[in-house]
Structures are given as C-alpha cells and as structure tokens.
Design a protein around this motif. Structure first.
Motif, PDB file in Angstrom:
ATOM      1  N   ILE A 215       0.390  -7.182  -5.942  1.00 49.40           N
ATOM      2  CA  ILE A 215      -0.745  -6.453  -5.767  1.00 49.40           C
ATOM      3  C   ILE A 215      -1.502  -6.561  -4.679  1.00 49.40           C
ATOM      4  O   ILE A 215      -1.974  -5.818  -3.944  1.00 49.40           O
TER       5      ILE A 215
ATOM      6  N   ASN B 284       2.614   4.495   5.249  1.00 51.03           N
ATOM      7  CA  ASN B 284       1.951   5.292   4.156  1.00 51.03           C
ATOM      8  C   ASN B 284       2.569   6.701   4.532  1.00 51.03           C
ATOM      9  O   ASN B 284       1.941   7.675   4.310  1.00 51.03           O
TER      10      ASN B 284
ATOM     11  N   LYS C 139       2.408   9.475   1.475  1.00 51.41           N
ATOM     12  CA  LYS C 139       0.996  10.065   1.313  1.00 51.41           C
ATOM     13  C   LYS C 139       1.223  11.353   1.554  1.00 51.41           C
ATOM     14  O   LYS C 139       0.722  12.271   0.927  1.00 51.41           O
TER      15      LYS C 139
ATOM     16  N   TRP D  99     -10.520  -5.096  -4.287  1.00 47.00           N
ATOM     17  CA  TRP D  99      -9.165  -4.921  -5.008  1.00 47.00           C
ATOM     18  C   TRP D  99      -8.605  -6.114  -5.437  1.00 47.00           C
ATOM     19  O   TRP D  99      -7.889  -6.307  -6.569  1.00 47.00           O
TER      20      TRP D  99
ATOM     21  N   GLY E 204      -0.584   6.128  -0.388  1.00 45.95           N
ATOM     22  CA  GLY E 204       0.331   5.720   0.431  1.00 45.95           C
ATOM     23  C   GLY E 204       0.745   4.391   0.520  1.00 45.95           C
ATOM     24  O   GLY E 204       1.598   3.835   1.313  1.00 45.95           O
ATOM     25  N   GLN E 205      -0.058   3.419  -0.288  1.00 43.72           N
ATOM     26  CA  GLN E 205       0.078   1.958   0.021  1.00 43.72           C
ATOM     27  C   GLN E 205       1.007   1.640  -1.270  1.00 43.72           C
ATOM     28  O   GLN E 205       0.427   1.766  -2.624  1.00 43.72           O
ATOM     29  N   ALA E 206       1.688   0.724  -1.002  1.00 41.05           N
ATOM     30  CA  ALA E 206       2.523  -0.010  -1.963  1.00 41.05           C
ATOM     31  C   ALA E 206       1.877  -0.815  -2.949  1.00 41.05           C
ATOM     32  O   ALA E 206       2.254  -0.602  -4.364  1.00 41.05           O
ATOM     33  N   ASN E 207       0.671  -1.287  -2.566  1.00 36.20           N
ATOM     34  CA  ASN E 207       0.151  -2.119  -3.451  1.00 36.20           C
ATOM     35  C   ASN E 207      -0.574  -1.338  -4.434  1.00 36.20           C
ATOM     36  O   ASN E 207      -0.780  -1.718  -5.759  1.00 36.20           O
ATOM     37  N   THR E 208      -1.391  -0.141  -4.113  1.00 36.71           N
ATOM     38  CA  THR E 208      -1.859   0.739  -5.155  1.00 36.71           C
ATOM     39  C   THR E 208      -0.814   1.100  -5.973  1.00 36.71           C
ATOM     40  O   THR E 208      -1.063   1.308  -7.548  1.00 36.71           O
ATOM     41  N   TYR E 209       0.262   1.672  -5.707  1.00 35.89           N
ATOM     42  CA  TYR E 209       1.322   1.958  -6.465  1.00 35.89           C
ATOM     43  C   TYR E 209       1.845   1.010  -7.509  1.00 35.89           C
ATOM     44  O   TYR E 209       1.950   1.172  -8.839  1.00 35.89           O
ATOM     45  N   ALA E 210       1.789  -0.308  -7.098  1.00 33.51           N
ATOM     46  CA  ALA E 210       2.216  -1.688  -8.007  1.00 33.51           C
ATOM     47  C   ALA E 210       1.117  -1.715  -8.990  1.00 33.51           C
ATOM     48  O   ALA E 210       1.378  -1.648 -10.052  1.00 33.51           O
TER      49      ALA E 210
END
Lengths: 97, 175, 721
Positions: free
Chosen positions: A21, A93, A96, B90, C698-704
C-alpha cells in the motif's frame, strides 16, 4: 509453537500488505507481495503439522506460482520501464482513463 | 532449544520484513528479503519440512531473488534514492488497514482457535515424522504429488512454460 | 377449392344440412383476389416503367405509342372477367339455395385461423339467404361498374392499379358479407375501408383528394372502435364470435332489453354509423367523392356503405332483444335521412348531391333496420344499389363528357359543377333517359324499384309505432312523419339535379359545347342494364296489401312478397322476439289511420306532384355558370349550403382541441417533462459516474488498499459472524 508460527505468519502478511500500500516502487511492491506469499507459506507449513502433508504440497504449488508470477511480473516491469523510464507506479495511471 | 531457535528466526524474519518495506533503496530491500526468506526456511526446518526449506533457499532466496536483483541492476534503479514511501494521510490509512488485517488474522489464528491449534496435533505430527523417516524428506512430498495431485502438478509445468513464453514476449523490445 | 367441405356449425342439427352443397363458394371470394394479384402485378410493372422513365428524365405516357401497352389492355379483361365469373357462380349457388329451401345457414370452414385461449376463429364462410342477396348485389352491380370503368378510366395512366384496387375491394366486400362470424366480417370491414381509402385517394398527387381519403379512413376508425368493443362484449357473453352460436344462444344468455345487449348493439351501431355514414359520422362520405366516379358508385353508394345496414340486419336477433338500441338506430337513421336530404337541396356539385342523397337513403335503410323491418332495409339496400349506382354512373358519364369537352376547349371550368352544365339532354340522350328512370325510382314513383322499397320502410315504421307495448310508440310516430317529409325532399332534390344538369339553357363553355357527346357503349350498356333493374327490381317484394290492387298490377306480378319469404329464415327469430316484446304491429297509420294501399297511393302521388312542381318551378329559372355565380346564400339556405356546419363543428369541437392538446403535449409534456426527465437521467448518470470515477485513481496503491479492505470485509464476516 504452532500458534506462534501462525502469529508470525500473520505479522509478516500485515507487513507485506503495508508494503504494497505505501510503496511506489514497483519492484518493492513486488517484493512485498512475495513477502505475503511467504507468510501464507509459513502458515501452510505450520498447519501441515496439524492436518497432514497436503499443507506442504500447497506450499510447493504456491512457490511454483510465485516463480511464474515473478518471471511475468518482472517482464512487465521491464516493458513498462522501457516506456516510462521509471518504475514509479503512480505514473502508471492509464487505467484511470 | 527449538523455542530459542524459533524466536531467533522469528525476530530476524520480522526485522527483514520491516526492512523490505521501509528501506530506501531496492537493493537493500532485496537483501532484507533474502534474510527473511532464509529465516522462514529455518522455521520450516523446525517444523520438519526439510524439503521445502531447501527449496525455499535454493529457488526463492537463490533464483527468484537473483532475478529481482538482475532486473534492478538492468534497469539501473540503484540511483533512484528518492524516497518512494507514501506519507501523511495515506500512511495513516495504510496503518488502519494493517491494524484491521492484524485483528482479523489474529482472531482467526488465535482468538477463535481455543482448541486444536494450541496443541501440536501430536498424532498427525507423529505420523508425518514416521513417514519422513521411512520415505525421506523428498519422498514424503513426492509420493502424493505424483499420485493424487499429478494433474495439478502437470498443470504447474504448463503454467511455468506459459510464464516463460510470456516473459520472453513481454520483455522483448518492440521492433 | 376442392377442400371446400360443407360442414354444419356445431349448433346445427345434422339432418337440416344435407340438402344442398354450395358450388365452389370459396372461389367466389377468391376470384376477385386473384384479379387483384394479376392486376397488381401489371400495376407494378407499369409503375416500374414509369419510374424508370422518370429516372431517365422523361415522362412515360402509356398511351403515346400506336398500341396501348399490355399493362393497360389486360386489366380490361381481368378486372371485369373475374367479376363476371364470380357473378355467374353466385347465381349458380343462388339457384341451388333457391331450390333447397334451407332454414339454417350453410357454413363452410376452410381452416382454423386463430386459436388463443378460449377464442377460436375459423376462416369460414356462411351461405344463407341474406349473404346470397348481398353476394348477388356485390358481384352483379360490381360487374356492371367494372365494365363501366373500362370506358371511364380508359385514359388514366393508373389503369391497372385502379382495377387492382377495385378487385381487392370486391374481395374484401365478399369476405364481409360471406364471413361466418363477426371476426371474419371485421376482416372484410377493415379491408373495404382500406380499399375505400386507396380509391378515394386514387389521384393521390392531388392533396385535397388524398386528404379526403385520410378523412374517410380516420372517421371510419371511430366507428371501428365501436365494432371492436362490441366484439369484445360478444366474446365475453358467448365465448365465440361465430354467428351461429351467438344468434342461437342470444335469447337464453342475454336478458331482453338488458344492459349487455343494449351496449353490444349500440357499439355495433357506432361501427355501422361510421361505415354507413350516419350522423354525426357522415362527414367523410361527401368528401369521398374525390375518388373516380365508378368508385363512388360501387363503394360509396351500392356496396360498402351499405355494410352497416347488412351488419344490423345480420345482428337482427341482438337488435330485437334491445328495443332501446332499435329506437336509437331508427332515430339516427331518420335524422340522417332528413339532414342529408336538406343539405342535398343546396349543393352544386353533381356528385355531392348524389353523395348526400346516398347518406339520406342509408338513413332510410337504418330506419327500416331500426324498426325491425330488416327485410325492408335489405330490400331498399338492393334497389338502392341499382338506382344509386345508375345515378352515379350516369353522373360519371356526364362528368366524363364534360371533362373531355372542357379539355378539348382548354377550359378550366369545373366539370362536376351543375351550374356549368344545363341542356345536356340533347347531347346525351341515353344518359338523360336512364338518369330520369333512376330519379323517378329514388323519388318513389310507382312502379319503379324505389317506390316499393322505401314505401315498405315507411309503412313498417308506422306499423310498429302502433304496436301495443312499444315503449317508443310516440317516437316512432315522429320518425314516420319525418320519413314522409324526407321522401318528398328526395323527390325534390333529385328533380332539381336533373333540371339543372339536363334541362334548360346550356351553360357549358361555348367552345366546349360542340365536343359534348354521349359516352361510349361500354359505359352506356351498364347504364341501361341498371335502368332495367331500377324499373323491375322492386317487383320482387310487392307487399301483399298492394299486390291485388292496381299498384300490384292486380296480382300479375309473380313475386309478391318474395324477398320477404326468402329472408324469412334469417329474420324469423328476430321478428318473433320483437313481436313478443312489443306486441303485434298495427297495420294502420298512426294519428289518422288508413291502410297501406291508401298511404302508398298517397305517397307516390305526392312524390309525383313534387316532381312535377319542381320541374315547373325550377325549369323556368335562369341559372348562372359557376364562375359568375357570386351570390352567397343566406339564412336557411346558407346553413344548408354549408352542410349544417358539421365540418366546422368537428373542426372547432374536436380537431382544434386535439391540435391544441397535441401542441401542449409537444411543448410542455415532451420538451419540458419528457426531455427534462431524459436529460436528468443522462446528467445524473454522468454525475454519478464522475463521482464513482474518483475511486479510480489509476494508482496501484489505491487499488491494493481497496482490495485489502474488500478482502477484510469478507474475511471479517467469515471470522466474526
């Protein structure tokens, strides 16, 4: 000891999750995923003392999948790097739009 | 003795894991990862899974991590010292999720298992140890792998083949 | 048609049927359809040549070459030919039915057409005394009009198309009169409406004419709605739409005078009023004169518009069970007769006069059907088919001659306006004579056809007015008086038409006058045949009280009361029901008394007096040609000339409100409400999509992160619950 091994596995998994994350580097995200896989493997091995040999078989399969995943994933990273000149996932991205 | 070794391995594994997530350079992360994998392999040994421990060291800590290292060096990522950790809100959110995950897993592994898991499952473990003595560490895994799970095993081979082809195709420069 | 098997309706006793096998009844229906197909193919070929010429930038004139193209010669034989064969077959069957003296209809089932739920509709035709009369009229008069059309439409480029439509019309008309149930009747009913529309708008390049077609179609829809609703009610009451079971079971299932039967009959009446141009739905018929004149003769005088009368006569049992509906039918009929006759007094267009005359005569038929004199109504339908077809065809011959003469003289005067005619009798002898025959027939002059048929309707109105338990006795008396007056008006306006058209000074364009000439033989022969029928057609049903007197040639007429006896099997049940409900009719005039003989004699004498008086009064008058006739009629004349303002009333009462409502629906409902709603949905969706798309960083972190949350949710549920 089994229960402690399970707790260790949980801790490793949580740390791996944190890595996925909070990091932006694709390589390190990948390593974190491997960490998660290892945490699961550890749990399998520990539980195989309790349920039988199948736990270890699963670990075997997980390792195989991890190897395949590493090969394909790293190939993808190379391919993306060639385009973006970076492995910062925040730049990737396109999904998106 | 076993308990002391377990604690030792556990501490190294956890420290390596934190190192993977927190270190600033990829190469350092990778080395921490190798340390973690090796300690986990040690824990496998403590659980009498000698074959897996060997594979863990050979395949994981050896082959796959070297592959990662190759890629890092190939892409020349070592110079990118810029901290890629996400801070602020975050990271707080990430900690919350981590805490929740820890809670759920802890409940699953510890809180809910007041029977069974706390003991060592003595009968199964004893049978397993007997089988290892009889067939050897590899044989005890190989036997079901080539009988009951042979289809899955063959599919694994296919998966690896596909992965190799895919890796070649993906990594090949577009002409 | 080999599969034509004569089968009894399910309700019929078996031994009644074996007497008579109809001869190829299906072929009678099928022949006009075949004619339609053949002529239709020719029409399509002609259209293909025409459009090919148009693409090439020229105009295709089929009559330019030395010989007419085949597309314009074959219909001459196909169109009337199929009609002739159908007529012969109908005559053949008539002869068979005549000898058989059946009491129940013969139903021929071909195939089962629709089965849904309890509803079964068969493609079946029914032959009985009533449908036989209608078949003879349709095919016989239809054949004559087809022959006449050969001459009348000779120079029309759409010649094959015209005959295709005409054949198709006859097909549907035969389905209408021969169908063995309301459903089949409805097929024909709609089909003739379609053909009427096609033929009114036959010259569709003329906006006014295609509008007239639309008007006819739309006004008819209103009536058809009534017909449909009536069919629904009938199905609800009987579980079938076949004539047999309905008429057999009507007395048992429907309470006499009850709401159901009254509703059914009133709704049927609405349908009949639309088709047969009864007030207030009569407005389409005068406009329908935009079609070719033989079409007016066939569809809008002799056959289609009488379908409503046929339907009421066919449903006689139902009407006999609903005295209120009967009074309504008779009232609408008599009102129509009077209004149309008064309008006809002030029209200048020769076809308009005949159109209103037709409406008026249809009103008489409805009066007859309404008072329960179904035989008289059908009788008048038949004789009217003869003399009104004759009148229209005669008018057609006049228009044909006028049109040609004016065309040759390059005059643009109206070929249909009677003010532009006058003095035609010297130029068109045959037409003049036969038109006088028809005029006297429709005026009710003894011994022509109209005298017997119209007189019978009026007489039965009087007779039922006196029936002891008739709740509408007084009303019937009024009907009777109005009908008498209308009969006199008929004599007057028809004489006026004849005088203005054929007598007096010629007002035809001076240059066109020498070109006026009698129609060709292919047109005059049908006229003469129809004239003969108009003379003798009434003799098939001379009433008994007259037969032995000199009005019946002292019993010399062989077919006294024949039609009455012939239709007995069809009308018998209705007559019995009606007599049971209202009591025996009293054969004497209300108020003043007097028998049928006296009143018949009086009425024909009065009609003759009116004709002679009109001849004298109008013959001496000076008329001015249409172009110079600038006088705007005022007072009552103005009202009549404007047709009692029916069109204007419809315009103000229905058309404009509908237009305003439509505009409101457009401006408010559509643009504001519907478009607003649609736009709202679209905008809302976009807004929602935009909001949700915020999650797609579009950010992989968010998806994770989100993935982990989701897994935790599921896993947590499994662990904690």
């Amino acid at each position: 000891m089994l229960a402690y091994a399970l707790l260790l596995s949980a801790a490793l998994f949580v740390i791996g999750t944190l890595g996925v994350i909070v990091r932006r580097n694709a390589i390190i995200i990948f390593l974190s995923i491997e960490l998660q896989l290892n945490a699961v493997n550890l749990a399998f091995v520990a539980l195989s003392r309790y349920t039988g040999i199948e736990g270890q078989l699963f670990v075997f399969f997980v390792m195989t999948v991890a190897a395949a995943e590493a090969a394909v994933g790293l190939a993808i990273i190379i391919s993306i790097f060639r385009h973006y000149k970076t492995v910062n996932v925040d730049r990737f991205n396109l999904l998106k739009w | 003795m076993t308990e002391i070794l377990f604690v030792l391995f556990a501490v190294v594994a956890l420290g390596g894991a934190f190192g993977v997530v927190l270190s600033r350079t990829p190469v350092a992360s990778l080395l921490f990862m190798v340390a973690t994998l090796a300690s986990v392999a040690g824990i496998y040994v403590l659980f009498e899974a000698h074959f897996l421990a060997a594979i863990q060291v050979l395949v994981y800590a050896g082959a796959i991590m070297v592959l990662f290292l190759f890629v890092i060096m190939l892409l020349n990522l070592g110079h990118d010292y810029r901290a890629d950790l996400k801070y602020g809100l975050w990271s707080l959110l990430a900690l919350v999720v981590a805490g929740l995950t820890a809670g759920v897993l802890g409940q699953a592994f510890w809180g809910a298992s007041d029977t069974g898991f706390r003991g060592d499952g003595a009968a199964v473990a004893a049978a397993l140890d007997a089988a290892v003595r009889e067939q050897g560490a590899a044989g005890v895994i190989a036997e079901p792998l080539f009988t009951d799970y042979v289809v899955a095993f063959e599919l694994m081979g296919l998966l690896l083949l596909v992965a190799i082809v895919a890796a070649v195709v993906l990594a090949k420069p577009k002409t | 048609m080999a599969l034509a098997a004569s089968m009894p309706g399910p309700h019929l006793p078996v031994q009644e049927v074996a007497h008579w096998e109809p001869v190829l009844p299906g072929l009678i229906v099928l022949l006009p359809l075949l004619g339609f197909v053949a002529n239709g193919i020719l029409a399509l070929r002609a259209a293909a040549r025409s459009s090919a010429a148009l693409r090439a930038g020229t105009d295709w004139d089929p009559f330019a070459g030395p010989a007419r193209p085949r597309t314009h010669t074959l219909p001459t034989w196909i169109g009337p030919g199929v009609m002739f064969v159908a007529f012969v077959l109908a005559l053949w069957n008539f002869a068979g039915l005549y000898g058989a003296e059946l009491h129940d209809p013969v139903v021929v089932r071909y195939w089962t057409w629709i089965v849904t739920g309890n509803l079964q509709i068969d493609a079946a035709i029914q032959l009985d005394q009533l449908s036989m009369i209608m078949m003879l009229v349709v095919t016989g008069v239809g054949f004559l009009i087809h022959v006449f059309s050969v001459g009348y439409m000779k120079d029309d480029t759409g010649y094959p198309r015209y005959f295709a439509y005409l054949n198709l019309f006859v097909f549907f008309m035969l389905v209408l009169v021969m169908g063995a149930g309301y459903a089949m009747m409805f097929i024909g009913w709609e089909g003739v409406g379609l053909c009427s529309y096609l033929l009114i708008g036959y010259w569709f390049t003329d906006r006014e004419k295609s509008d007239a077609g639309k008007k006819a179609f739309i006004v008819n829809r209103i009536g058809d709605l009534g017909f449909l609703l009536a069919m629904f009610l009938l199905f609800q009451a009987f579980g079938t739409l076949d004539f047999g079971p309905i008429f057999e079971g009507a007395e048992g299932r429907l309470a006499a005078g009850g709401a159901t039967v009254t509703a059914i009959t009133l709704l049927l009446m609405l349908g009949a009023a639309g088709k047969s141009a009864q007030v207030p739905l009569h407005v389409w018929l005068p406009d329908a004169m935009a079609g070719p004149t033989p079409v007016s003769a066939l569809i809008h005088a002799a056959t289609m518009v009488t379908a409503g009368v046929y339907m009421v006569a066919r449903s006689s049992v139902l009407y006999a069970l609903a005295p209120t509906s009967q009074a309504v039918v008779a009232g609408v009929g008599v009102l129509t007769a009077l209004l149309a006759a008064t309008i006809a007094l002030q029209q200048h267009d020769i076809k308009k006069v005949l159109a209103y005359s037709t409406v008026s005569q249809l009103g008489f038929m409805f009066l007859g059907a309404g008072v329960g004199a179904f035989t008289a109504a059908i009788f008048h339908l038949m004789t009217h088919a003869f003399f009104k077809a004759l009148l229209f065809l005669g008018a057609g011959a006049v228009i044909h001659a006028m049109h040609h003469a004016l065309h040759k003289a390059d005059s643009h005067e109206d070929a249909q306006d009677m003010r532009n005619m006058g003095g035609l009798k010297d130029r068109m002898r045959i037409t003049w004579v036969v038109m006088w025959v028809a005029t006297l027939a429709i005026a009710g002059i003894w011994p022509l056809a109209g005298f017997f048929s119209k007189d019978e309707i009026i007489w039965y109105t009087a007779a039922w007015a006196g029936a002891p338990s008739n709740p509408f006795g007084t009303l019937y008396t009024v009907y009777w008086l109005v009908a008498l007056v209308t009969a006199m008006l008929t004599a007057f306006y028809m004489t006026r038409l004849m005088v203005i058209t054929f007598h007096g000074q010629s007002r035809v364009d001076r240059n066109a006058r020498p070109h006026l000439h009698e129609a060709p033989r292919v047109m005059t022969v049908p006229l003469v045949i129809l004239a003969v029928l108009s003379v003798f057609g009434g003799w098939v049903n001379v009433p008994e009280p007259l037969a032995e007197s000199f009005l019946g040639l002292f019993g010399a007429l062989p077919m006294s009361e024949w039609l009455h006896h012939w239709l007995e099997p069809v009308t018998h049940d209705a007559a019995a029901i009606q007599t049971a409900a209202l009591g025996e009719p009293v054969y004497g005039a209300p108020l003043v008394g007097g028998g049928e003989f006296a009143w018949a004699l009086a009425s024909t004498l009065a009609a003759a007096v009116v004709v002679l008086a009109a001849l004298r009064a109008l013959g001496g008058r000076k008329y001015v040609a249409a172009a110079r006739d600038t006088a705007v009629p005022g007072g009552l004349r103005g009202i009549l000339a404007n047709k009692w303002y029916f069109d204007e009333a419809f315009d103000a009462g229905i058309v404009r409100p509908v237009l305003a409502a439509s505009r409101w629906c457009w401006k408010v409902v559509d643009t504001v409400l519907i478009d607003g709603f649609v736009n709202f949905v679209g905008n809302f969706t976009r807004l929602a999509g935009w909001t949700v798309s915020l999650f797609q960083t579009g950010q992989a972190n968010t998806y994770a992160f989100v993935l982990t949350l989701g897994v935790l949710l599921v896993l947590g549920a499994a662990v904690f619950l």
